[in-house]
Design a protein around this motif. Structure first.
Motif, short mmCIF file in Angstrom:
data_model
loop_
_atom_site.label_atom_id
_atom_site.label_comp_id
_atom_site.label_asym_id
_atom_site.label_seq_id
_atom_site.Cartn_x
_atom_site.Cartn_y
_atom_site.Cartn_z
N HIS A 357 0.82 -1.22 0.00
CA HIS A 357 0.00 0.00 0.00
C HIS A 357 0.85 1.27 0.00
CE1 HIS A 357 -4.02 -1.73 0.29
NE2 HIS A 357 -3.48 -2.67 1.06
N LEU A 358 2.05 1.22 0.58
CA LEU A 358 2.90 2.41 0.57
C LEU A 358 3.30 2.76 -0.86
CD1 LEU A 358 4.41 4.54 2.17
CD2 LEU A 358 6.35 2.97 2.38
N ALA A 359 3.68 1.76 -1.64
CA ALA A 359 4.00 2.00 -3.05
C ALA A 359 2.76 2.45 -3.81
CB ALA A 359 4.58 0.73 -3.68
N GLY A 360 1.59 1.88 -3.46
CA GLY A 360 0.35 2.28 -4.10
C GLY A 360 0.02 3.74 -3.83
N ASP A 361 0.21 4.17 -2.57
CA ASP A 361 -0.05 5.58 -2.23
C ASP A 361 0.89 6.51 -2.98
OD1 ASP A 361 -2.05 4.77 -0.56
OD2 ASP A 361 -0.91 5.04 1.31
N THR A 362 2.15 6.11 -3.08
CA THR A 362 3.12 6.94 -3.81
C THR A 362 2.71 7.05 -5.27
OG1 THR A 362 4.92 6.25 -2.33
CG2 THR A 362 5.54 7.16 -4.47
N ALA A 363 2.27 5.97 -5.85
CA ALA A 363 1.83 5.98 -7.24
C ALA A 363 0.62 6.90 -7.43
CB ALA A 363 1.50 4.56 -7.70
N ARG A 407 -5.07 13.13 -23.49
CA ARG A 407 -3.99 13.70 -22.68
C ARG A 407 -3.96 13.07 -21.29
NH1 ARG A 407 -5.65 18.85 -24.43
NH2 ARG A 407 -6.27 19.43 -22.31
N LEU A 408 -5.14 12.83 -20.73
CA LEU A 408 -5.21 12.22 -19.41
C LEU A 408 -4.65 10.79 -19.43
CD1 LEU A 408 -8.76 13.39 -18.24
CD2 LEU A 408 -6.55 14.32 -17.56
N ARG A 409 -5.04 10.01 -20.44
CA ARG A 409 -4.55 8.65 -20.53
C ARG A 409 -3.04 8.63 -20.74
NH1 ARG A 409 -6.91 7.26 -25.32
NH2 ARG A 409 -5.93 5.20 -25.20
N SER A 410 -2.57 9.55 -21.58
CA SER A 410 -1.13 9.64 -21.82
C SER A 410 -0.39 10.06 -20.54
CB SER A 410 -0.85 10.65 -22.94
OG SER A 410 0.53 10.82 -23.14
N ALA A 411 -0.99 10.99 -19.77
CA ALA A 411 -0.36 11.44 -18.53
C ALA A 411 -0.21 10.29 -17.55
CB ALA A 411 -1.18 12.58 -17.90
N VAL A 412 -1.23 9.43 -17.48
CA VAL A 412 -1.17 8.28 -16.57
C VAL A 412 -0.09 7.30 -17.03
CG1 VAL A 412 -2.43 6.28 -15.69
CG2 VAL A 412 -3.57 8.51 -15.82
N ARG A 413 -0.10 6.97 -18.33
CA ARG A 413 0.88 6.01 -18.84
C ARG A 413 2.32 6.49 -18.65
NH1 ARG A 413 -2.63 5.81 -23.31
NH2 ARG A 413 -1.17 7.12 -24.50
N ASN A 414 2.54 7.80 -18.75
CA ASN A 414 3.90 8.35 -18.70
C ASN A 414 4.33 8.80 -17.31
OD1 ASN A 414 4.31 8.00 -21.51
ND2 ASN A 414 3.18 9.90 -21.91
N THR A 415 3.50 8.59 -16.32
CA THR A 415 3.89 8.95 -14.96
C THR A 415 5.00 8.03 -14.47
OG1 THR A 415 1.66 9.74 -14.40
CG2 THR A 415 3.11 9.19 -12.57
N PRO A 416 6.12 8.58 -14.04
CA PRO A 416 7.22 7.73 -13.55
C PRO A 416 6.84 7.05 -12.24
CG PRO A 416 7.72 10.05 -13.16
CD PRO A 416 6.46 10.01 -13.98
N LEU A 417 6.85 5.71 -12.26
CA LEU A 417 6.49 4.92 -11.08
C LEU A 417 7.65 4.00 -10.72
CD1 LEU A 417 2.84 3.98 -12.11
CD2 LEU A 417 3.58 5.88 -10.65
N GLU A 418 7.42 3.21 -9.68
CA GLU A 418 8.43 2.25 -9.27
C GLU A 418 8.75 1.28 -10.43
OE1 GLU A 418 9.98 2.20 -6.44
OE2 GLU A 418 8.83 3.72 -5.36
N GLU A 419 9.98 0.80 -10.47
CA GLU A 419 10.38 -0.12 -11.53
C GLU A 419 9.46 -1.35 -11.54
OE1 GLU A 419 14.34 -2.54 -13.08
OE2 GLU A 419 14.46 -1.20 -11.35
#
Length: 470
Positions: A357-363, A407-419
């Protein structure tokens, strides 16, 4: 006892004199008062036993009063004693016109005790007046603080109260910004912009002692009573202070939880020292204002938290509902549409399951930032809860909404997340175009319609948008 004995022993000074003021008789009590022998008094003019400050009035006022009215009661004089000291007395006098062609008869009473009592009474009266003024100023300020609905209204009331408590030419209140600098919020009196800018620049440079009053035993307030001390404390502001005709300055810190939350600057056009009572009053006004500012900030924080999501800082469901209700109920031009974009993150549950959940909250926080940056100015994006978001758009056609959804879908896909983390979004769009022939949908109905459109995107393979018209 002989009449002469009574004359000499009566407990007040008795004098007879000619109408010109030459002393003809003086009793022992009077001689003891002035500390002189009889031959040093009798034959002298009355002004010879008066202190210099009393002689002018005796000649220009007292004798004229006797001449005009034949008597005078409780006239205050100072006698000049043989040892150089003075004695305060009250004199009662009458003119005996039948004695020796006119004689002045004077009774002299020691006024030391009475004068001392009167001085104490005057001092007590002044203390009472100052206390009454202090209470009045505090009551007025308390009323103004209680009615204040904003930070600006508090600082304005504070500036007026402080100016009413002193004879300061200008009073200005400055609050500390998050970056540590001081910002002017209220001014009473004609401002001195250059001088205040120079003073605040000096405070901004880290001279915390001037704001916290660490060198002041009075509880915070510092007084720089003359231009010499101003030059020592503010060497870089000398020219501005001189141009503004500031000869003295008082600095009252606004201490908020042990830190300097602001300062009150009091500028004086002449050298000025503040007594302990005035300093105490200034400190009291500062403390009251800080409490009110804390209350307003707490209220703002509670209001903010009631309308914003705790995790992401985006507007929450209540805030979105209020905005949508407003848009649907206000009168709007027929060409302006209202649209909702319901955004659901695809497969987000597995993120929490695999990474915690911590990684989920960060995402969620990072995705929220990406969504906020992708929307148009004036549109509102908020979090409904979980991994669901809602965007409220005004005045957009279907093509524009399709572009926004992309734009919204692209913003979600391109959000830098955990590896190893990859997230996409399914979007459902509902549009309402005002039409007098159709009943307006409710906010909840429009949200439900967008939600259903989002599920159509999910069923169609996810990471896509579906548009429906209400």
């Amino acid at each position: 006892m002989q009449p002469r004995d009574l004359f000499d022993l009566v407990p007040c000074g008795l004098i007879s004199a000619t109408t010109r003021g030459d002393i003809t008789t003086a009793n022992d009590t009077f001689l003891a008062m002035v500390g002189r022998m009889r031959d040093q008094v009798v034959g002298q003019h009355l002004t010879a036993v008066l202190a210099p400050g009393s002689r002018l009035y005796f000649e220009t006022g007292f004798l004229q009063q006797l001449s005009a009215h034949g008597r005078a009661s409780e006239v205050a004089f100072d006698l000049q004693l043989a040892d150089g000291k003075t004695l305060s007395v009250f004199v009662n006098a009458v003119v005996d016109a039948d004695r020796d062609g006119g004689t002045l008869l004077l009774a002299v009473f020691d006024a030391t005790v009475r004068r001392h009592y009167e001085r104490e009474l005057l001092a007590a009266r002044r203390v009472a007046e100052r206390s009454e003024t202090r209470v009045r100023i505090l009551q007025t300020a308390t009323t103004a603080f209680g009615a204040a609905a904003s930070e600006g209204e508090v600082t304005e009331a504070l500036a007026e109260a402080v100016r009413g408590a002193t004879d300061a030419t200008v009073v200005s209140v400055h609050l500390r910004a998050p970056d540590g600098s001081f910002t002017a919020r209220a001014t009473a009196g004609a401002p001195r912009p250059l001088a205040e800018t120079a003073l605040l620049a000096w405070l901004d440079e880290g001279a915390e002692a001037a704001a916290t009053g660490s060198t002041s035993p009075s509880g915070g307030t510092q007084v720089l009573p003359n231009s010499a001390e101003l030059r020592m404390r503010f060497p870089s502001a000398v020219a501005e202070l001189r141009a503004a005709r500031i000869e003295a300055l008082a600095i009252v810190p606004l201490i908020d939880d042990g830190a300097t939350g602001g300062v009150i600057l009091l500028s004086f056009g002449r050298p000025r020292r503040l007594d302990a009572q005035t300093v105490d009053l200034l400190d009291s006004l500062a403390e009251q204002s800080v409490l009110v500012l804390q209350r307003l900030r707490l209220r703002e924080l509670i209001s903010y938290r009631s309308l914003h999501d705790t995790l992401t800082g985006l507007p929450n469901r209540l805030s979105l509902q209020l905005r949508l209700d407003h848009l649907l109920t206000e009168t709007r031009p027929s060409q302006q549409a209202v649209a909702l974009l319901f955004i659901d993150l695809d497969g987000f549950k597995s993120v929490n399951d695999r990474f915690g959940h911590l990684a989920g909250d960060t995402a969620l926080r990072r995705i929220s930032t990406s969504l906020h940056q992708a929307v148009r100015s004036g549109d509102m994006v908020g979090r409904l809860g979980g991994d669901e978001f809602l965007l409220i758009c005004e005045d957009a056609d279907e093509q524009s909404l399709a572009d926004i959804a992309e734009r919204l879908r692209s913003a979600v896909r391109n959000t830098p997340l955990e590896e190893g983390l990859h997230v996409s979004a399914s979007v459902g769009v509902s549009i309402h175009r005002p039409d007098s022939s159709r009943e307006k949908p409710t906010a909840e109905a429009l949200i439900t319609l967008a939600d259903e459109a989002m599920y159509q995107s999910k069923r169609a393979g996810k990471d896509r948008a579906t548009i429906v018209v209400a």
